[in-house]
Motif scaffolding. Structure first.
Motif, PDB file in Angstrom:
ATOM      1  N   ARG A 183       0.831  -1.206   0.000  1.00 17.79           N
ATOM      2  CA  ARG A 183       0.000   0.000   0.000  1.00 17.79           C
ATOM      3  C   ARG A 183       0.869   1.262   0.000  1.00 17.79           C
ATOM      4  O   ARG A 183       0.544   2.256  -0.662  1.00 17.79           O
ATOM      5  CB  ARG A 183      -0.945  -0.013   1.221  1.00 17.79           C
ATOM      6  CG  ARG A 183      -1.788   1.249   1.372  1.00 17.79           C
ATOM      7  CD  ARG A 183      -2.763   1.421   0.226  1.00 17.79           C
ATOM      8  NE  ARG A 183      -3.516   2.673   0.264  1.00 17.79           N
ATOM      9  CZ  ARG A 183      -3.159   3.787  -0.380  1.00 17.79           C
ATOM     10  NH1 ARG A 183      -2.064   3.822  -1.115  1.00 17.79           N
ATOM     11  NH2 ARG A 183      -3.926   4.869  -0.316  1.00 17.79           N
TER      12      ARG A 183
ATOM     13  N   TYR B 203      -7.055   8.668   7.880  1.00 22.41           N
ATOM     14  CA  TYR B 203      -6.417   7.510   7.255  1.00 22.41           C
ATOM     15  C   TYR B 203      -4.886   7.593   7.426  1.00 22.41           C
ATOM     16  O   TYR B 203      -4.241   6.579   7.668  1.00 22.41           O
ATOM     17  CB  TYR B 203      -6.764   7.418   5.765  1.00 22.41           C
ATOM     18  CG  TYR B 203      -8.228   7.129   5.471  1.00 22.41           C
ATOM     19  CD1 TYR B 203      -9.005   6.391   6.363  1.00 22.41           C
ATOM     20  CD2 TYR B 203      -8.841   7.579   4.303  1.00 22.41           C
ATOM     21  CE1 TYR B 203     -10.348   6.125   6.103  1.00 22.41           C
ATOM     22  CE2 TYR B 203     -10.178   7.307   4.032  1.00 22.41           C
ATOM     23  CZ  TYR B 203     -10.926   6.588   4.935  1.00 22.41           C
ATOM     24  OH  TYR B 203     -12.247   6.324   4.675  1.00 22.41           O
TER      25      TYR B 203
ATOM     26  N   PHE C 152     -11.168   2.858  15.632  1.00 19.12           N
ATOM     27  CA  PHE C 152     -11.173   3.371  14.252  1.00 19.12           C
ATOM     28  C   PHE C 152     -12.156   2.589  13.390  1.00 19.12           C
ATOM     29  O   PHE C 152     -12.972   3.169  12.664  1.00 19.12           O
ATOM     30  CB  PHE C 152      -9.771   3.291  13.629  1.00 19.12           C
ATOM     31  CG  PHE C 152      -9.798   3.478  12.129  1.00 19.12           C
ATOM     32  CD1 PHE C 152      -9.877   4.747  11.576  1.00 19.12           C
ATOM     33  CD2 PHE C 152      -9.795   2.378  11.270  1.00 19.12           C
ATOM     34  CE1 PHE C 152      -9.947   4.916  10.190  1.00 19.12           C
ATOM     35  CE2 PHE C 152      -9.870   2.540   9.889  1.00 19.12           C
ATOM     36  CZ  PHE C 152      -9.939   3.813   9.348  1.00 19.12           C
TER      37      PHE C 152
ATOM     38  N   ILE D  16     -16.664   2.260   9.818  1.00 20.14           N
ATOM     39  CA  ILE D  16     -17.799   1.577   9.185  1.00 20.14           C
ATOM     40  C   ILE D  16     -19.045   2.463   9.286  1.00 20.14           C
ATOM     41  O   ILE D  16     -19.756   2.673   8.318  1.00 20.14           O
ATOM     42  CB  ILE D  16     -18.042   0.190   9.832  1.00 20.14           C
ATOM     43  CG1 ILE D  16     -16.854  -0.729   9.540  1.00 20.14           C
ATOM     44  CG2 ILE D  16     -19.343  -0.439   9.304  1.00 20.14           C
ATOM     45  CD1 ILE D  16     -16.911  -2.077  10.241  1.00 20.14           C
TER      46      ILE D  16
ATOM     47  N   ILE E 174     -19.957   2.985  -0.055  1.00 21.58           N
ATOM     48  CA  ILE E 174     -19.658   1.619   0.404  1.00 21.58           C
ATOM     49  C   ILE E 174     -19.293   0.732  -0.779  1.00 21.58           C
ATOM     50  O   ILE E 174     -18.254   0.067  -0.767  1.00 21.58           O
ATOM     51  CB  ILE E 174     -20.883   1.017   1.151  1.00 21.58           C
ATOM     52  CG1 ILE E 174     -21.078   1.702   2.492  1.00 21.58           C
ATOM     53  CG2 ILE E 174     -20.733  -0.489   1.341  1.00 21.58           C
ATOM     54  CD1 ILE E 174     -20.184   1.215   3.600  1.00 21.58           C
TER      55      ILE E 174
ATOM     56  N   MET F 240     -15.693   0.606  -2.529  1.00 19.00           N
ATOM     57  CA  MET F 240     -14.551  -0.182  -2.066  1.00 19.00           C
ATOM     58  C   MET F 240     -14.696  -1.650  -2.503  1.00 19.00           C
ATOM     59  O   MET F 240     -13.843  -2.469  -2.248  1.00 19.00           O
ATOM     60  CB  MET F 240     -14.423  -0.064  -0.544  1.00 19.00           C
ATOM     61  CG  MET F 240     -13.030  -0.201   0.030  1.00 19.00           C
ATOM     62  SD  MET F 240     -11.672   0.228  -1.015  1.00 19.00           S
ATOM     63  CE  MET F 240     -11.137   1.787  -0.368  1.00 19.00           C
TER      64      MET F 240
HETATM   65  C1  HEM Z   1     -15.690  -4.222   7.475  1.00 21.84           C
HETATM   66  C2  HEM Z   1     -14.774  -3.292   7.622  1.00 21.84           C
HETATM   67  C3  HEM Z   1     -14.570  -2.127   6.688  1.00 21.84           C
HETATM   68  C4  HEM Z   1     -15.424  -1.516   5.790  1.00 21.84           C
HETATM   69  C5  HEM Z   1     -16.883  -1.839   5.499  1.00 21.84           C
HETATM   70  C6  HEM Z   1     -14.676  -0.457   5.155  1.00 21.84           C
HETATM   71  C7  HEM Z   1     -15.167   0.389   4.178  1.00 21.84           C
HETATM   72  C8  HEM Z   1     -14.439   1.355   3.511  1.00 21.84           C
HETATM   73  C9  HEM Z   1     -14.947   2.189   2.455  1.00 21.84           C
HETATM   74  C10 HEM Z   1     -16.360   2.143   1.906  1.00 21.84           C
HETATM   75  C11 HEM Z   1     -13.952   3.021   2.072  1.00 21.84           C
HETATM   76  C12 HEM Z   1     -14.042   4.111   0.992  1.00 21.84           C
HETATM   77  C13 HEM Z   1     -14.346   5.399   1.678  1.00 21.84           C
HETATM   78  C14 HEM Z   1     -14.559   6.531   0.688  1.00 21.84           C
HETATM   79  O1  HEM Z   1     -14.789   6.269  -0.487  1.00 21.84           O
HETATM   80  O2  HEM Z   1     -14.509   7.703   1.095  1.00 21.84           O
HETATM   81  C15 HEM Z   1     -12.787   2.727   2.868  1.00 21.84           C
HETATM   82  C16 HEM Z   1     -11.551   3.337   2.770  1.00 21.84           C
HETATM   83  C17 HEM Z   1     -10.501   3.114   3.607  1.00 21.84           C
HETATM   84  N1  HEM Z   1     -10.481   2.233   4.680  1.00 21.84           N
HETATM   85 FE1  HEM Z   1     -11.925   0.901   5.160  1.00 21.84          FE
HETATM   86  N2  HEM Z   1     -13.407  -0.422   5.677  1.00 21.84           N
HETATM   87  C18 HEM Z   1     -13.301  -1.432   6.612  1.00 21.84           C
HETATM   88  C19 HEM Z   1     -12.207  -1.742   7.389  1.00 21.84           C
HETATM   89  C20 HEM Z   1     -11.048  -0.989   7.432  1.00 21.84           C
HETATM   90  C21 HEM Z   1      -9.950  -1.208   8.354  1.00 21.84           C
HETATM   91  C22 HEM Z   1      -9.904  -2.304   9.421  1.00 21.84           C
HETATM   92  C23 HEM Z   1      -9.006  -0.263   8.071  1.00 21.84           C
HETATM   93  C24 HEM Z   1      -7.675   0.016   8.737  1.00 21.84           C
HETATM   94  C25 HEM Z   1      -7.327  -0.343   9.918  1.00 21.84           C
HETATM   95  C26 HEM Z   1      -9.497   0.541   6.964  1.00 21.84           C
HETATM   96  C27 HEM Z   1      -8.823   1.605   6.387  1.00 21.84           C
HETATM   97  C28 HEM Z   1      -9.256   2.317   5.280  1.00 21.84           C
HETATM   98  C29 HEM Z   1      -8.449   3.292   4.576  1.00 21.84           C
HETATM   99  C30 HEM Z   1      -7.017   3.688   4.957  1.00 21.84           C
HETATM  100  C31 HEM Z   1      -9.223   3.768   3.506  1.00 21.84           C
HETATM  101  C32 HEM Z   1      -8.830   4.804   2.419  1.00 21.84           C
HETATM  102  C33 HEM Z   1      -8.329   4.080   1.193  1.00 21.84           C
HETATM  103  C34 HEM Z   1      -6.917   3.590   1.363  1.00 21.84           C
HETATM  104  O3  HEM Z   1      -5.981   4.374   1.532  1.00 21.84           O
HETATM  105  O4  HEM Z   1      -6.690   2.346   1.367  1.00 21.84           O
HETATM  106  N3  HEM Z   1     -10.735   0.082   6.608  1.00 21.84           N
HETATM  107  N4  HEM Z   1     -13.118   1.706   3.752  1.00 21.84           N
END
Ligand code: HEM
Ligand code: HEM
Length: 232
Positions: free
Chosen positions: A80, A136, A193, A198, A213, A216
């Motif tokens: 990443r 993030y 977090f 979520i 949602i 992703m």
């Molecule tokens: C079931 C669990 C999760 C769901 C449903 C989820 C859902 C999402 C969604 C929908 C986005 C896009 C947000 C947008 O478009 O503005 C996103 C982005 C992101 N999420 Fe999650 N997430 C989950 C778990 C996690 C976990 C555990 C982490 C880190 C510890 C995480 C870190 C991030 C990051 C850093 C982004 C920004 C994109 C990137 O740089 O990779 N998420 N998430």
């Protein structure tokens, strides 16, 4: 609006495939590391006293899973990091810091929307909004912290050369016990977090109607043309 009064949308490919892969692999690792980590911290006496614990090797397996997934977590994080330089515009690190005046204004606007719930849309960012970008970035620092403290702890029990590279961190934290405590405390940063993340993903999905949602999963967001008349 089109002639029949329906809003018109741009379809924007926001989260590319590698980014989605890194995201879900990271989420799966956080889940497994959190559960196995908390079990290591507070072991449950499974199976009763009928068989001596050392014959079951249950906690050996829990620790093995924690350490094996720790390596997946590390390589996924490195992937990443690289993608922040090589990925599409929305994946790049420059998006994660509010560098312009408009972005700094958006931080306040999103705070007003998410915390005080008194502001009106639209938030103009198409990828992560300005406040989400800051959070993030902090999470990526928390991931780095958990990797550093985890491998430093592992250095005293692993025969491998790699964890030994982190052994120098133990005295910096004042010994193994405080190091382990920090590693434990940060587990709750991940729990807090993820819960908030979520909730806010669903909340923005509902407020903005852009498919936050599902973006992703499939990568696409849907942006109302009226929000970006300059792109026509
Ligand atoms: C079931 C669990 C999760 C769901 C449903 C989820 C859902 C999402 C969604 C929908 C986005 C896009 C947000 C947008 O478009 O503005 C996103 C982005 C992101 N999420 Fe999650 N997430 C989950 C778990 C996690 C976990 C555990 C982490 C880190 C510890 C995480 C870190 C991030 C990051 C850093 C982004 C920004 C994109 C990137 O740089 O990779 N998420 N998430
Ligand atoms: C999100 C990532 C992680 C979470 C949530 C997590 C969580 C935890 C927790 C809660 C404990 C128990 C601490 C205690 O109460 O004593 C623990 C122990 C430990 N973790 Fe992690 N951890 C993560 C990543 C890592 C990584 C990347 C490594 C690297 C090898 C690692 C290595 C260890 C080690 C060596 C122990 C001590 C095991 C023992 O003493 O038997 N962890 N972890």
């Amino acid at each position: 609006m089109d002639k029949s009064g329906h809003a018109e949308y741009y379809q924007v490919y926001v989260w590319d495939l590698p980014l989605r892969f890194f995201h879900w692999a990271n989420a799966a690792c956080v889940f497994v590391l959190g559960v196995t980590g908390l079990l290591i911290g507070s072991p449950i006496p499974w199976g009763g006293p009928a068989v001596d614990a050392s014959h079951r090797y249950l906690f050996g397996s829990v620790r093995f899973i924690h350490f094996a997934v720790a390596y997946v977590f590390l390589f996924n994080f490195l992937g990443r990091l690289y993608w922040g330089f090589a990925g599409n515009d929305f994946a790049r690190w420059k998006n994660f810091f509010p560098r312009t005046k408009a972005k700094r204004k958006e931080v306040l606007q999103v705070l007003c929307l998410d915390i005080f719930m008194i502001c009106k849309l639209p938030v103009l960012s198409i990828g992560a909004n300005a406040l989400a970008g800051i959070i993030y970035s902090a999470m990526y620092l928390a991931i780095l912290f958990q990797i550093l403290t985890g491998f430093a702890l592992y250095s005293v029990m692993s025969p491998g050369w790699f964890p030994h590279l982190f052994a120098g961190l133990i005295p910096l934290f004042g010994g193994l016990a405080p190091l382990r405590q920090w590693h434990h405390v940060f587990t709750w940063v991940f729990v807090a977090f993820t819960t908030m993340h979520i909730y806010l993903s669903w909340y923005h999905d509902y407020l903005e109607g852009r498919g936050t949602i599902s973006s992703m999963v499939g990568g696409w967001k849907f942006i109302e043309k009226s929000s970006f008349p300059q792109a026509e």
